[in-house]
Design an enzyme around this catalytic site. Structure first.
Site, PDB file in Angstrom:
ATOM      1  N   TYR A 239       0.837  -1.208   0.000  1.00 27.80           N
ATOM      2  CA  TYR A 239       0.000   0.000   0.000  1.00 27.80           C
ATOM      3  C   TYR A 239       0.871   1.257   0.000  1.00 27.80           C
ATOM      4  O   TYR A 239       0.637   2.188  -0.767  1.00 27.80           O
ATOM      5  CB  TYR A 239      -0.915  -0.001   1.228  1.00 27.80           C
ATOM      6  CG  TYR A 239      -1.980   1.066   1.191  1.00 27.80           C
ATOM      7  CD1 TYR A 239      -3.281   0.750   0.787  1.00 27.80           C
ATOM      8  CD2 TYR A 239      -1.701   2.374   1.544  1.00 27.80           C
ATOM      9  CE1 TYR A 239      -4.270   1.731   0.743  1.00 27.80           C
ATOM     10  CE2 TYR A 239      -2.672   3.353   1.498  1.00 27.80           C
ATOM     11  CZ  TYR A 239      -3.961   3.029   1.096  1.00 27.80           C
ATOM     12  OH  TYR A 239      -4.936   3.993   1.047  1.00 27.80           O
TER      13      TYR A 239
ATOM     14  N   PHE B 105      -7.802  19.474 -24.721  1.00 26.55           N
ATOM     15  CA  PHE B 105      -8.537  18.217 -24.938  1.00 26.55           C
ATOM     16  C   PHE B 105      -9.876  18.287 -24.201  1.00 26.55           C
ATOM     17  O   PHE B 105     -10.032  19.060 -23.265  1.00 26.55           O
ATOM     18  CB  PHE B 105      -7.698  17.025 -24.446  1.00 26.55           C
ATOM     19  CG  PHE B 105      -8.381  15.719 -24.728  1.00 26.55           C
ATOM     20  CD1 PHE B 105      -8.580  15.291 -26.033  1.00 26.55           C
ATOM     21  CD2 PHE B 105      -8.866  14.926 -23.696  1.00 26.55           C
ATOM     22  CE1 PHE B 105      -9.245  14.109 -26.305  1.00 26.55           C
ATOM     23  CE2 PHE B 105      -9.524  13.732 -23.961  1.00 26.55           C
ATOM     24  CZ  PHE B 105      -9.715  13.322 -25.265  1.00 26.55           C
ATOM     25  N   ASP B 106     -10.850  17.481 -24.641  1.00 26.11           N
ATOM     26  CA  ASP B 106     -12.216  17.632 -24.100  1.00 26.11           C
ATOM     27  C   ASP B 106     -12.327  17.399 -22.595  1.00 26.11           C
ATOM     28  O   ASP B 106     -13.054  18.110 -21.904  1.00 26.11           O
ATOM     29  CB  ASP B 106     -13.243  16.792 -24.879  1.00 26.11           C
ATOM     30  CG  ASP B 106     -12.920  15.325 -24.933  1.00 26.11           C
ATOM     31  OD1 ASP B 106     -11.744  14.975 -24.739  1.00 26.11           O
ATOM     32  OD2 ASP B 106     -13.824  14.516 -25.193  1.00 26.11           O
TER      33      ASP B 106
ATOM     34  N   ASP C 293       0.337  19.294 -21.146  1.00 28.69           N
ATOM     35  CA  ASP C 293      -0.448  18.062 -21.241  1.00 28.69           C
ATOM     36  C   ASP C 293       0.386  17.132 -22.114  1.00 28.69           C
ATOM     37  O   ASP C 293       0.484  17.319 -23.327  1.00 28.69           O
ATOM     38  CB  ASP C 293      -1.823  18.351 -21.854  1.00 28.69           C
ATOM     39  CG  ASP C 293      -2.640  17.080 -22.059  1.00 28.69           C
ATOM     40  OD1 ASP C 293      -2.047  15.980 -22.065  1.00 28.69           O
ATOM     41  OD2 ASP C 293      -3.862  17.184 -22.229  1.00 28.69           O
TER      42      ASP C 293
ATOM     43  N   ALA D 167       0.331  13.865 -22.982  1.00 32.57           N
ATOM     44  CA  ALA D 167      -0.163  12.562 -23.446  1.00 32.57           C
ATOM     45  C   ALA D 167       0.705  11.986 -24.574  1.00 32.57           C
ATOM     46  O   ALA D 167       1.027  10.808 -24.582  1.00 32.57           O
ATOM     47  CB  ALA D 167      -1.618  12.684 -23.901  1.00 32.57           C
TER      48      ALA D 167
ATOM     49  N   LYS E 283      -1.192   6.657 -23.686  1.00 25.93           N
ATOM     50  CA  LYS E 283      -0.743   6.972 -25.046  1.00 25.93           C
ATOM     51  C   LYS E 283       0.751   6.630 -25.165  1.00 25.93           C
ATOM     52  O   LYS E 283       1.112   5.496 -25.387  1.00 25.93           O
ATOM     53  CB  LYS E 283      -0.994   8.453 -25.356  1.00 25.93           C
ATOM     54  CG  LYS E 283      -2.447   8.766 -25.709  1.00 25.93           C
ATOM     55  CD  LYS E 283      -3.309   8.912 -24.503  1.00 25.93           C
ATOM     56  CE  LYS E 283      -4.662   9.498 -24.815  1.00 25.93           C
ATOM     57  NZ  LYS E 283      -5.517   9.564 -23.623  1.00 25.93           N
TER      58      LYS E 283
ATOM     59  N   HIS F  50     -20.727  13.546 -26.087  1.00 23.05           N
ATOM     60  CA  HIS F  50     -20.429  12.624 -27.191  1.00 23.05           C
ATOM     61  C   HIS F  50     -20.271  11.181 -26.739  1.00 23.05           C
ATOM     62  O   HIS F  50     -20.438  10.263 -27.522  1.00 23.05           O
ATOM     63  CB  HIS F  50     -19.258  13.131 -28.066  1.00 23.05           C
ATOM     64  CG  HIS F  50     -17.888  12.739 -27.649  1.00 23.05           C
ATOM     65  ND1 HIS F  50     -16.936  12.304 -28.542  1.00 23.05           N
ATOM     66  CD2 HIS F  50     -17.305  12.748 -26.442  1.00 23.05           C
ATOM     67  CE1 HIS F  50     -15.821  12.052 -27.879  1.00 23.05           C
ATOM     68  NE2 HIS F  50     -16.010  12.308 -26.622  1.00 23.05           N
TER      69      HIS F  50
HETATM   70  N1  F0G Z   1      -5.096  14.977 -22.782  1.00 23.22           N
HETATM   71  C1  F0G Z   1      -5.067  14.580 -24.062  1.00 23.22           C
HETATM   72  C2  F0G Z   1      -4.303  15.377 -25.066  1.00 23.22           C
HETATM   73  C3  F0G Z   1      -5.749  13.428 -24.445  1.00 23.22           C
HETATM   74  O1  F0G Z   1      -5.728  13.051 -25.714  1.00 23.22           O
HETATM   75  C4  F0G Z   1      -6.448  12.689 -23.462  1.00 23.22           C
HETATM   76  C5  F0G Z   1      -7.189  11.487 -23.828  1.00 23.22           C
HETATM   77  C6  F0G Z   1      -6.440  13.140 -22.133  1.00 23.22           C
HETATM   78  C7  F0G Z   1      -5.738  14.295 -21.828  1.00 23.22           C
HETATM   79  C8  F0G Z   1      -7.161  12.419 -21.039  1.00 23.22           C
HETATM   80  O2  F0G Z   1      -6.514  11.238 -20.727  1.00 23.22           O
HETATM   81  O3  F0G Z   1      -8.166   9.437 -21.288  1.00 23.22           O
HETATM   82  O4  F0G Z   1      -6.206   8.997 -19.816  1.00 23.22           O
HETATM   83  O5  F0G Z   1      -8.083  10.354 -19.004  1.00 23.22           O
HETATM   84  N2  F0G Z   1      -7.440  11.171 -24.996  1.00 23.22           N
HETATM   85  C9  F0G Z   1      -8.088   9.978 -25.466  1.00 23.22           C
HETATM   86  C10 F0G Z   1      -8.332  10.127 -26.934  1.00 23.22           C
HETATM   87  C11 F0G Z   1      -9.277   9.552 -24.713  1.00 23.22           C
HETATM   88  O6  F0G Z   1      -9.039   9.258 -27.487  1.00 23.22           O
HETATM   89  O7  F0G Z   1      -7.821  11.044 -27.566  1.00 23.22           O
HETATM   90  P1  F0G Z   1      -7.285   9.933 -20.182  1.00 23.22           P
END
Ligand code: F0G
Length: 475
Positions: free
Chosen positions: A90, A142-143, A233, A235, A276, A467
């Protein structure tokens, strides 16, 4: 990939050559996962049942799944072996320390909190930094990032360069932040309203386009001058660094890891979806330099995720992540991966299909406005195209357009984005060029009968992140 450039250092004068010599994958296939194409009747029934939302389609009804590159990559034998070494303590798990060492080594941040995925890192960071009425400028958030900002009654303002919104514009760094736009936002709202400036690498919502090292440096200089924090960010930071290596003058001799570390050196913190570029099926992290910020974030990490040495991940997950951080930043692997995406994109351009140029690092984005000019944006052309791609070939893409953009939280109106896109995202180390050739052939069929494609309307619209769960019918 070779790039040519004029004597000017201006990015707009660089050109990307059209051909990319094929770079074979630096691995071979040891294990396979069977897939099959369901027949047309099954696909029709599945789409109806799903309310024309491909998130509702069970994966065994999908032949080639290009919904996302997130968590869908194939782990290597070394990553699978790492799983066996997971320490599930833990507190103070040795797997955490291995993960932390890898983050320090590859990304250069002193402090790290593991989280279960990228949005969880955003949640923790934003809980500390983002407040009611704040403004977060960036390059096409990102969304989930935007949703986390808006959830706190703050606003995300897009400061991406205009070239990003012109699909046929072949500039090499279309993900860049426009410094004039950024300065305008900061002058208008004042630094006290701006908790941080965000750079997303690569710019996913804008077509998987990279951000140049020069641009990161300029934004960082701007932020430091005004005493603003800069957050990345991260990713797809490795893919972004590969583009810098290939396209930016003076970078060709450096390794992707060297470049990536320099990019991070300009940031105060980074959130990362490890699903990613760290090629794991689940995982994320929040990295920082500042001890006080780390201290504040730790409390929220414990509240939302788990104790600070596991934060939503098991020990074995952290092991696979640590190994994946190294594999995902290897030059050869990245050349093969991004080369595959590039050749797929070029094959569509050759067939006359309108896509965002140049191809991005992880996906090809079809320009739905140009593909279906007879549809209005309020008829969700990109969503319609996603449905047709599934019906025609059992292929699952995803809409990056009006549905994803949600309604304006202040006016309640749809906010059709400048780009209306269908994204076909390529999972890492999963599909061969034969698979992508099949996808191309299916798209060509759709292109030939594009006039017959109908628009959609909502039958159900959820209030947040619509979406994922919205339902539609044909108009
Ligand atoms: N930032 C970026 C640029 C992303 O593309 C994503 C996720 C996230 C943050 C959030 O990360 O999914 O691990 O919580 N992108 C995926 C996509 C879902 O299909 O582009 P997460």
């Amino acid at each position: 990939m070779s790039t040519t450039r004029s004597d000017s250092q201006s990015p707009s004068n660089w050109q990307i050559s059209d051909s990319l010599p094929s770079h074979p994958e630096p691995y071979k296939i040891k294990m396979i996962e069977p897939i099959h194409l369901p027949d047309r009747k099954t696909r029709e029934a599945a789409l109806q049942e799903a309310g024309f939302n491909i998130f509702n389609i069970p994966s065994d009804h999908v032949f080639i799944d290009l919904l996302t590159d997130s968590g869908t990559g194939a782990m290597s034998e070394h990553q699978w072996a790492s799983l066996m070494e997971g320490d599930e303590s833990y507190a103070g798990s040795s797997s955490f320390f291995r993960f932390k060492n890898a983050v320090q080594d590859v990304m250069g941040f002193e402090y790290v909190l593991p989280t279960h995925q990228g949005r969880a890192a955003e949640n923790v960071l934003h809980s500390v930094l983002v407040h009611d009425g704040d403004i977060v400028p960036g390059n096409s958030h990102f969304d989930t990032t935007k949703a986390h900002i808006e959830f706190r009654h703050a606003h995300a303002i897009d400061c991406t360069i205009d070239a990003c919104f012109v699909p046929e514009n072949d500039e090499p760094f279309k993900g860049n932040v426009d410094l004039a736009k950024l300065a305008k936002v900061v002058d208008e709202h004042g630094v006290e309203k701006i908790p941080f400036v965000l750079i997303t690498v690569t710019n996913n919502s804008g077509g998987g386009q990279p951000v140049s090292l020069t641009n990161v440096k300029e934004v960082a200089a701007f932020c430091h001058e005004r005493n603003l924090k800069l957050i990345i960010d991260a990713a797809r930071f490795a893919e972004n660094a590969w583009f810098i290596q290939q396209r930016e003058p003076g970078q060709r001799e450096r390794s992707v890891r060297e470049i990536a570390k320099e990019v991070f050196s300009y940031a105060d913190a980074a959130t990362m979806s490890a699903k990613k570029d760290a090629i794991v099926n689940m995982g994320g992290m929040l990295c920082m330099r500042d001890e006080e910020l780390f201290d504040q974030c730790s409390s929220f990490n414990i509240l939302f995720e788990g104790y600070i040495t596991y934060g939503g991940l098991s020990g074995r997950d952290m092991e696979a992540l640590a190994t994946g951080l190294y594999e995902g930043t290897e030059d050869d692997y990245l050349s093969a991966r991004i080369g595959q995406v590039r050749r797929f994109g070029d094959s569509l351009t050759e067939a006359g299909i309108p896509i965002v140029r140049p191809p991005g690092g992880h996906a090809i984005y079809v320009d739905a406005k140009k593909f279906l000019p007879h549809l209005d944006q309020e008829q969700f052309p990109a969503q319609a195209l996603v449905c047709e791609l599934y019906l025609e070939g059992g292929i699952r893409g995803v809409e990056i357009g009006t549905v994803l953009a949600d309604r304006d939280p202040d006016t309640g109106k749809n906010r059709p984005p400048k780009l209306e896109l269908m994204r076909m995202t390529i999972p890492r180390r999963v599909y061969t060029e034969n698979h992508l050739q099949y996808v191309r052939d299916v798209l060509v069929k759709l292109w030939e009968r594009r006039d017959s494609i109908r628009g959609l309307k909502f039958t159900y619209e959820p209030p947040i992140l619509r979406h994922f769960r919205a339902r539609f019918e044909w108009e």
